[in-house]
Design an enzyme around this catalytic site. Structure first.
Site, PDB file in Angstrom:
ATOM      1  N   GLU A  47       0.864  -1.193   0.000  1.00  0.00           N
ATOM      2  CA  GLU A  47       0.000   0.000   0.000  1.00  0.00           C
ATOM      3  C   GLU A  47       0.903   1.247   0.000  1.00  0.00           C
ATOM      4  O   GLU A  47       1.929   1.260   0.685  1.00  0.00           O
ATOM      5  CB  GLU A  47      -0.838  -0.008   1.283  1.00  0.00           C
ATOM      6  CG  GLU A  47      -1.652   1.240   1.551  1.00  0.00           C
ATOM      7  CD  GLU A  47      -2.260   1.248   2.967  1.00  0.00           C
ATOM      8  OE1 GLU A  47      -1.611   0.727   3.909  1.00  0.00           O
ATOM      9  OE2 GLU A  47      -3.365   1.794   3.117  1.00  0.00           O
ATOM     10  N   LYS A 128      -9.234   2.058  -2.057  1.00  0.00           N
ATOM     11  CA  LYS A 128      -9.503   1.527  -0.714  1.00  0.00           C
ATOM     12  C   LYS A 128     -10.844   2.008  -0.172  1.00  0.00           C
ATOM     13  O   LYS A 128     -11.118   3.215  -0.138  1.00  0.00           O
ATOM     14  CB  LYS A 128      -8.366   1.971   0.205  1.00  0.00           C
ATOM     15  CG  LYS A 128      -8.409   1.422   1.619  1.00  0.00           C
ATOM     16  CD  LYS A 128      -7.155   1.882   2.364  1.00  0.00           C
ATOM     17  CE  LYS A 128      -7.049   1.331   3.755  1.00  0.00           C
ATOM     18  NZ  LYS A 128      -5.785   1.739   4.421  1.00  0.00           N
ATOM     19  N   CYS A 196      -4.843  -2.897   2.602  1.00  0.00           N
ATOM     20  CA  CYS A 196      -4.605  -2.887   4.045  1.00  0.00           C
ATOM     21  C   CYS A 196      -5.833  -3.159   4.903  1.00  0.00           C
ATOM     22  O   CYS A 196      -6.280  -4.278   5.021  1.00  0.00           O
ATOM     23  CB  CYS A 196      -3.917  -1.597   4.459  1.00  0.00           C
ATOM     24  SG  CYS A 196      -3.264  -1.755   6.149  1.00  0.00           S
TER      25      CYS A 196
HETATM   26  N1  CDT Z   1      -2.961   1.337   6.451  1.00  0.00           N
HETATM   27  C1  CDT Z   1      -3.913   0.771   7.206  1.00  0.00           C
HETATM   28  O1  CDT Z   1      -5.046   0.633   6.796  1.00  0.00           O
HETATM   29  N2  CDT Z   1      -3.529   0.390   8.450  1.00  0.00           N
HETATM   30  C2  CDT Z   1      -4.450  -0.139   9.399  1.00  0.00           C
HETATM   31  C3  CDT Z   1      -4.058   0.292  10.750  1.00  0.00           C
HETATM   32  C4  CDT Z   1      -5.166   0.125  11.653  1.00  0.00           C
HETATM   33  S1  CDT Z   1      -4.878   0.939  13.111  1.00  0.00           S
HETATM   34  C5  CDT Z   1      -6.265   0.476  13.931  1.00  0.00           C
HETATM   35  C6  CDT Z   1      -4.598  -1.643   9.357  1.00  0.00           C
HETATM   36  O2  CDT Z   1      -5.733  -2.095   9.370  1.00  0.00           O
HETATM   37  O3  CDT Z   1      -3.601  -2.352   9.365  1.00  0.00           O
END
Ligand code: CDT
Length: 346
Positions: A47, A128, A196
């Site tokens: 990402e 996303k 992600c």
């Molecule tokens: N980039 C991304 O979506 N990161 C999120 C962090 C979540 S923090 C609660 C993830 O779901 O990994």
């Protein structure tokens, strides 16, 4: 008929705030060249691969913000990034690349594209849907922020599955099918992209596999210690990181199994600016939920596996044969209600 493909996650280690995009692209090209040496035909990058994970910062300077986004209509023609697509094409490797997209109307998207080396162009784009975190930064100056709701708009493309040409020999084509022949599991591979946080939402996987997806691919940036955003109590840093990694693998393995599909996850990881830790754990997972290959480091690393898409068939035709076993007459709440509504109190 063989439906085997050698695939890879191209994990990318630390990218600092002042990193030059063209230098990062050179790192990606080195990973691609390594993949070529291993006969890999599909590489998944993380990402927002091209820059540091800027949503952790509250950025007021438009000039700085502009540097993190890609602004043109066609990323393959972006001056800094074009060499990566050129390399993919000349090596005959398809790539998935995550980046921050600034659309002509000014909206920001957290985007992934699928570049087909056979076609020499982007054949699918995903934006996303599930943007985690907050719009405003935390009051606590020690907190690591996750300001995706500030910089991005939730994706407006949905979850479009697509077929990728040129990866599977003898794939059945529309033009060669006789009426009445079953073509299920015989055409060009069916793929889907997530980004992600999307990987934690079963709805996203199910919508792709309702379209027959055999492989779901996603990059991620997951903070190693985001105690302001998850967990009921602060944990020591090593425990917090282990827990974040556990959940990352848990959702990948469980969703691959429950949707009878392969998956490839690719981490942007390591310690950005010597301060912001991101988990590694890039992995390739089977439709039975087993990890076939996984990263051993938190640096630039290629994770490779040879997968056979035919292995999706048993899950799709037995336990998770949707047509025979799903009961949509009972699933109405799923698309009528967003948040939780508890039963009346007793
Ligand atoms: N980039 C991304 O979506 N990161 C999120 C962090 C979540 S923090 C609660 C993830 O779901 O990994």
């Amino acid at each position: 008929m063989s439906r085997q493909i050698t695939v890879a996650a191209a994990q990318v280690g630390a990218v600092h705030r002042d990193a030059e995009k063209k230098d990062t692209v050179q790192r990606l090209i080195r990973l691609l060249q390594k993949a070529a040496g291993k006969e890999v035909k599909l590489v998944v990058f993380p990402e927002c691969t091209l820059t540091t994970f800027f949503p952790r910062h509250f950025i007021e300077s438009q000039e700085e913000l502009d540097k993190y986004f890609e602004h043109g209509e066609d990323i393959t023609q972006s001056q800094d990034v074009k060499p990566l697509f050129d390399e993919a094409r000349s090596q005959g490797i398809d790539i998935v690349l995550g980046y921050a997209e600034r659309a002509p109307d000014g909206k920001g998207w957290n985007t992934s594209v699928y570049f087909s080396a056979t076609e020499g162009k982007v054949i699918s784009k995903y934006r996303k849907v599930h943007l985690p975190g907050t719009k405003e930064p935390f009051a606590d100056p020690a907190a690591t922020n996750q300001l995706e709701k500030r910089y991005f708009t939730p994706g407006n493309i949905g979850f479009p599955a697509f077929r990728a040409p040129g990866l599977v020999p003898d794939a059945v084509k529309k033009s060669s099918v006789n009426e009445g022949d079953s073509t299920v599991g015989k055409g060009d591979p069916i793929f889907g992209m997530l980004i992600c946080n999307d990987r934690r939402w079963p709805e996203a996987w199910r919508i792709y596999t309702l379209q027959g997806a055999e492989l779901i691919m996603f990059g991620f940036n997951t903070g190693a210690n985001m105690s302001h955003l998850w967990g009921s109590k602060p944990m020591p840093p090593d425990k917090a990181e282990a827990e974040a990694l556990f959940h990352s693998k848990l959702v990948q393995q469980a969703n691959s199994y429950m949707n009878a599909c392969f998956s490839i996850s690719s981490a942007r990881c390591g310690l950005d600016d010597g301060k912001y830790g991101l988990i590694g754990g890039s992995a390739i997972c089977s439709p039975e939920g087993h990890i076939l290959a996984e990263a051993k480091t938190k640096e630039d690393e290629l994770v490779v596996a040879r997968i056979d898409l035919n292995e999706c068939r048993q899950g799709k035709e037995k336990t998770f044969d949707y047509a025979r076993h799903r009961r949509i007459e009972t699933y109405g709440l799923i698309d009528k209600q967003t948040g939780v509504v508890e039963p009346d109190l007793l």
